[in-house]
Design a protein around this motif. Sequence first.
Motif, PDB file in Angstrom:
ATOM      1  N   THR A  32       0.799  -1.230   0.000  1.00 36.20           N
ATOM      2  CA  THR A  32       0.000   0.000   0.000  1.00 36.20           C
ATOM      3  C   THR A  32       0.831   1.280   0.000  1.00 36.20           C
ATOM      4  O   THR A  32       0.278   2.377   0.127  1.00 36.20           O
ATOM      5  CB  THR A  32      -0.953   0.014   1.214  1.00 36.20           C
ATOM      6  N   THR A  54      -0.651  -0.787  -4.876  1.00 34.93           N
ATOM      7  CA  THR A  54      -2.004  -0.236  -4.866  1.00 34.93           C
ATOM      8  C   THR A  54      -2.049   1.206  -5.371  1.00 34.93           C
ATOM      9  O   THR A  54      -3.070   1.641  -5.903  1.00 34.93           O
ATOM     10  CB  THR A  54      -2.607  -0.289  -3.453  1.00 34.93           C
ATOM     11  N   ASP A 112      -5.970  -3.170 -13.492  1.00 32.13           N
ATOM     12  CA  ASP A 112      -6.650  -2.485 -12.397  1.00 32.13           C
ATOM     13  C   ASP A 112      -6.104  -3.054 -11.087  1.00 32.13           C
ATOM     14  O   ASP A 112      -6.601  -4.065 -10.579  1.00 32.13           O
ATOM     15  CB  ASP A 112      -8.160  -2.691 -12.494  1.00 32.13           C
ATOM     16  N   ARG A 114      -6.298  -2.035  -8.152  1.00 33.78           N
ATOM     17  CA  ARG A 114      -7.277  -2.012  -7.060  1.00 33.78           C
ATOM     18  C   ARG A 114      -8.137  -3.275  -7.090  1.00 33.78           C
ATOM     19  O   ARG A 114      -8.448  -3.860  -6.057  1.00 33.78           O
ATOM     20  CB  ARG A 114      -8.151  -0.762  -7.134  1.00 33.78           C
ATOM     21  N   ALA A 115      -8.519  -3.706  -8.298  1.00 33.48           N
ATOM     22  CA  ALA A 115      -9.330  -4.918  -8.432  1.00 33.48           C
ATOM     23  C   ALA A 115      -8.541  -6.144  -7.973  1.00 33.48           C
ATOM     24  O   ALA A 115      -9.090  -7.024  -7.294  1.00 33.48           O
ATOM     25  CB  ALA A 115      -9.786  -5.093  -9.877  1.00 33.48           C
ATOM     26  N   THR A 117      -6.066  -6.138  -5.818  1.00 31.13           N
ATOM     27  CA  THR A 117      -5.928  -6.020  -4.361  1.00 31.13           C
ATOM     28  C   THR A 117      -7.194  -6.460  -3.639  1.00 31.13           C
ATOM     29  O   THR A 117      -7.131  -7.209  -2.654  1.00 31.13           O
ATOM     30  CB  THR A 117      -5.596  -4.560  -3.981  1.00 31.13           C
ATOM     31  N   ARG A 118      -8.330  -6.020  -4.126  1.00 30.98           N
ATOM     32  CA  ARG A 118      -9.599  -6.417  -3.508  1.00 30.98           C
ATOM     33  C   ARG A 118      -9.779  -7.929  -3.589  1.00 30.98           C
ATOM     34  O   ARG A 118     -10.295  -8.558  -2.649  1.00 30.98           O
ATOM     35  CB  ARG A 118     -10.766  -5.683  -4.183  1.00 30.98           C
ATOM     36  N   TYR A 119      -9.356  -8.513  -4.684  1.00 28.16           N
ATOM     37  CA  TYR A 119      -9.486  -9.957  -4.858  1.00 28.16           C
ATOM     38  C   TYR A 119      -8.602 -10.701  -3.851  1.00 28.16           C
ATOM     39  O   TYR A 119      -9.026 -11.673  -3.223  1.00 28.16           O
ATOM     40  CB  TYR A 119      -9.107 -10.346  -6.286  1.00 28.16           C
ATOM     41  N   ARG A 121      -7.483  -9.518  -0.984  1.00 24.00           N
ATOM     42  CA  ARG A 121      -8.038  -9.299   0.354  1.00 24.00           C
ATOM     43  C   ARG A 121      -9.181 -10.274   0.642  1.00 24.00           C
ATOM     44  O   ARG A 121      -9.361 -10.740   1.766  1.00 24.00           O
ATOM     45  CB  ARG A 121      -8.533  -7.857   0.504  1.00 24.00           C
ATOM     46  N   GLU A 122      -9.953 -10.586  -0.382  1.00 26.70           N
ATOM     47  CA  GLU A 122     -11.088 -11.496  -0.199  1.00 26.70           C
ATOM     48  C   GLU A 122     -10.642 -12.953  -0.154  1.00 26.70           C
ATOM     49  O   GLU A 122     -11.063 -13.718   0.719  1.00 26.70           O
ATOM     50  CB  GLU A 122     -12.098 -11.307  -1.335  1.00 26.70           C
TER      51      GLU A 122
END
Length: 350
Positions: A32, A54, A112, A114-115, A117-119, A121-122
Motif C-alpha cells: 500500500t 495499490t 486495475d 485495485r481490483a 488487491t480487492r481480490y 483481500r477477499e
Amino acid sequence: MRGALVLADGTVFEGDYFGAAEERTGEVVFNTSMGGYGEIISDPASSGKIIVMTYPLIGNYGINREELQSERVQASGLIFKEGTTQPSSWLLQDTLENLLKENGVPALTGIDSRAVTRYIREKGSMPGMITSAESVDPDWFNKGGYSPSEYIKQVSTKNPYSLGEGKYHLVVLDLGVKKDQLRALMKHNCRLTVMPAGTNWKEIMDREPDGLVLSSGPEGGQEVHELAQNLNKAINELPTMGIGLGMEVMALALGAELQKLKFGHRGSNYPVKDLERGKTVITYQNHGYVVKESSLEKTGLFVSEENIHDGTVEGLKHRELPLVAVQYYPFPEAHLEGEETFYSKFISLL
C-alpha cells in the motif's frame, strides 16, 4: 507486448509488459505504499513475491541506486496500473523500466491494481504467474507447476564480511538483510561481522561478539525452522536483536509458533502501539507471517508492541534474557527528539 497475471485459482488479469518480457512465478501480494518502489523490489524480504502496488502511478521519480536495499531486484515481478518511462527527480539515476530489464524481472501495467488487491483481500495471497497473453493456462498451478524456493539461502551472503569500526562488535546473521539496517547499526557505534544465514552457533560464538542481530528476510519454508533450531544456544547466550523474519526466528528458537496472515502487512502506513509507553507510531512493514501470541506462555517472551489494525504481535521482549525484536522495519532515527531508537534500546543491553 500483451501479458497476463494468472492466479493459482485460475483468475486472469491482462495487461501490458513493462520491464523484462519474461515469465515468472511467485506469491502474489499487495503493497500500500505510495512511493519507495525501488526499496520495495530490492528488499530481500520481497524475494519470491509478485508485488501489486495499490498506488496507481509507479516509476514517476525513477530510480536512485543509493536507495536500493540490495544489489539486485529481489521481487519476482511487479504489477501496477500506470508506469512512466519519463521520470523526473533531482536524484534520478535510471528508470524503473531499465532496472527491471537489467535484472530480468517482468512487470505488468494497464491492470486495475485495485481490483487485484480487492481480490487478494477477499481470497488471500496465493501463487501467481506473469506470462504472455498467448501462453495463459489457468489450470497450470493445478498441474503442479509451482514450487517455492529456499529464498533465504538465495539472498544471504555466501561469505562473512566486516563493516564499520564502532565500539560494539555485533554478528549480523544475514537472513536477507537490508542495507538500511546495516547503516543504522554502524551509525549506532557498531562494528559488524555479517555472516551467512546457515552459520553454526559455534562459529558465531567463536567471533566473540557483544551481541547478535537476526536480520529481516524472506519468510516461509522449512528453512526458517532449521535456522531457529540452529540458533537456540546463541540466542540464549548473547544479547539478541531481531527484525522482521529475525523476530520470527527468535520466537521459534524459544518455542513459540507462527501463523500466516491472510494477505500480510506490506506498506508504510501501519500503526503500532508500544504497550510499555502507551504511544503509537506509523511503521513500514513487509511480512506475511506473525508470531502467535497464544504460543508465548512458556517461552519467557512477552508482547511489547501490537498492531492496532488487527492486534497481531509487532514487538517482543524477554522476561530474563537481553532480547528485543520487532516485526516491522524500525527507523534509524527517533520519531521525537530525545527518544530512544529501537537500535539504541538494543545497544543498551550489550
